[in-house]
Design an enzyme around this catalytic site. Structure first.
Site, PDB file in Angstrom:
ATOM      1  N   ASN A   9      56.488  -1.749  79.520  1.00  0.00           N
ATOM      2  CA  ASN A   9      55.959  -0.680  80.372  1.00  0.00           C
ATOM      3  C   ASN A   9      55.439   0.408  79.437  1.00  0.00           C
ATOM      4  OD1 ASN A   9      55.488   1.338  82.246  1.00  0.00           O
ATOM      5  ND2 ASN A   9      57.640   1.782  82.600  1.00  0.00           N
ATOM      6  N   LYS A  11      53.842   3.086  80.073  1.00  0.00           N
ATOM      7  CA  LYS A  11      53.890   4.458  80.619  1.00  0.00           C
ATOM      8  C   LYS A  11      52.567   5.171  80.292  1.00  0.00           C
ATOM      9  CE  LYS A  11      58.877   4.331  80.461  1.00  0.00           C
ATOM     10  NZ  LYS A  11      60.144   5.074  80.371  1.00  0.00           N
ATOM     11  N   HIS A  96      59.871   2.868  89.859  1.00  0.00           N
ATOM     12  CA  HIS A  96      60.413   3.350  88.584  1.00  0.00           C
ATOM     13  C   HIS A  96      61.031   4.731  88.782  1.00  0.00           C
ATOM     14  CE1 HIS A  96      60.745   4.574  84.405  1.00  0.00           C
ATOM     15  NE2 HIS A  96      60.593   3.297  84.072  1.00  0.00           N
ATOM     16  N   GLU A  98      60.976   7.317  87.113  1.00  0.00           N
ATOM     17  CA  GLU A  98      60.074   8.442  86.844  1.00  0.00           C
ATOM     18  C   GLU A  98      59.179   8.721  88.043  1.00  0.00           C
ATOM     19  OE1 GLU A  98      60.262   7.292  82.140  1.00  0.00           O
ATOM     20  OE2 GLU A  98      58.443   6.799  83.263  1.00  0.00           O
ATOM     21  N   GLU A 168      67.652  -0.126  85.949  1.00  0.00           N
ATOM     22  CA  GLU A 168      67.506   0.871  84.882  1.00  0.00           C
ATOM     23  C   GLU A 168      68.491   2.010  85.104  1.00  0.00           C
ATOM     24  OE1 GLU A 168      63.373   2.290  85.037  1.00  0.00           O
ATOM     25  OE2 GLU A 168      63.864   3.099  86.995  1.00  0.00           O
ATOM     26  N   GLY A 174      65.112   6.363  77.509  1.00  0.00           N
ATOM     27  CA  GLY A 174      64.533   7.286  76.547  1.00  0.00           C
ATOM     28  C   GLY A 174      65.539   8.254  75.946  1.00  0.00           C
ATOM     29  N   SER A 214      66.754   1.710  77.344  1.00  0.00           N
ATOM     30  CA  SER A 214      66.846   1.747  75.870  1.00  0.00           C
ATOM     31  C   SER A 214      67.233   0.386  75.283  1.00  0.00           C
ATOM     32  CB  SER A 214      67.827   2.835  75.413  1.00  0.00           C
ATOM     33  OG  SER A 214      67.365   4.110  75.791  1.00  0.00           O
TER      34      SER A 214
END
Length: 253
Positions: A9, A11, A96, A98, A168, A174, A214
């Site tokens: 991904n 991003k 996702h 985000e 996730e 991150g 991660s």
């Protein structure tokens, strides 16, 4: 045998020229040394058509990072599932953390996106996972269950076969923190049990569940050795060919 997958991904990274160069490099490396798993690269919208031209999709499949919750029309700046499909994309990432957090995507919006993606022949990588606060309150199971019920458990069994789940832990994206392989396996097993309750054991055993928090070459072998972890949804480590290949090669260990 359910499919093992490593998906990148990207991003909001890499301009068009950089993205095409990375896709070419990944494609060449994996054609030379065939991977032991399915590989997908999910790129920003503007990269899709150009990257489709340089990928051998029998080796590296192409995916998008999002799609609109509307079919077409006066939605300035949005990109529809039909448009994605027309570029050559085969997959789309939906849900996702985000998108949920920064763009306030609700379960209802995601339900619409999933339906439109499937209607247009895209396979969906559907993301679920809990925040640090939810994990510390031991609510991770109810959170992932609610996210599945809210956006994908309305699907028929046949439709659900086109869904890959990506777990996730939001607290590990991150941040450099990673769920231990045991923590990850425990929740992957729980997710599979919830799918079995809904669709039966056969479909649950066939559903690919990826880990996305991660994951890197150093911890991928331990994660991928677990019975219910079928690969990874990779962020930062998918932006360099060597790092990405290091994770893909974990399936050879």
């Amino acid at each position: 045998m359910r499919k093992k997958i490593v998906a990148g991904n990207w991003k909001m990274n890499l301009n068009l020229q950089e993205g095409v160069a990375l896709a070419k490099e990944i494609n060449e490396v994996l054609k030379a040394e065939k991977p032991n798993c399915g590989v997908i690269v999910c790129t920003p919208f503007i990269h899709l058509a150009s990257v489709a031209e340089v990928l051998d999709q029998k080796v590296v499949a192409l995916g998008a990072e999002n799609c609109a919750d509307k079919e077409k029309g006066a939605y300035t700046g949005e990109v529809s599932a039909e448009m994605l499909k027309s570029t050559g994309a085969q997959y789309v990432i939906l849900g996702h953390s985000e998108r949920r957090q920064y763009y306030k995507e609700t379960p209802e919006i995601l339900k619409e996106k999933v339906l439109l993606a499937l209607k247009n022949g895209l396979k969906v990588i559907f993301c679920i996972g809990e925040t640090l606060e939810e994990r510390e309150s031991n609510k991770q199971n109810e959170v992932v269950k609610a996210e599945l019920e809210g956006s994908v458990f309305n699907l028929s069994a046949d439709e659900f076969k086109n869904i890959t789940i990506a777990y996730e832990p939001i607290w590990a994206i991150g941040t450099g923190k990673t769920a231990t392989a045991e923590q990850a396996e425990e929740i992957h097993a729980f997710i599979r049990s919830i799918i079995a309750e809904k669709y039966g054991n056969e479909i649950a055993q066939d559903t690919t569940i990826l880990y996305g928090g991660s994951c890197k070459a150093s911890n991928a072998p331990e994660l991928f050795a677990k019975e219910n972890i079928d690969g990874g949804l990779i962020g930062g480590a998918s932006l360099k060919c060597a790092d990405f290949k290091g994770i893909i090669d974990a399936w050879k260990k």
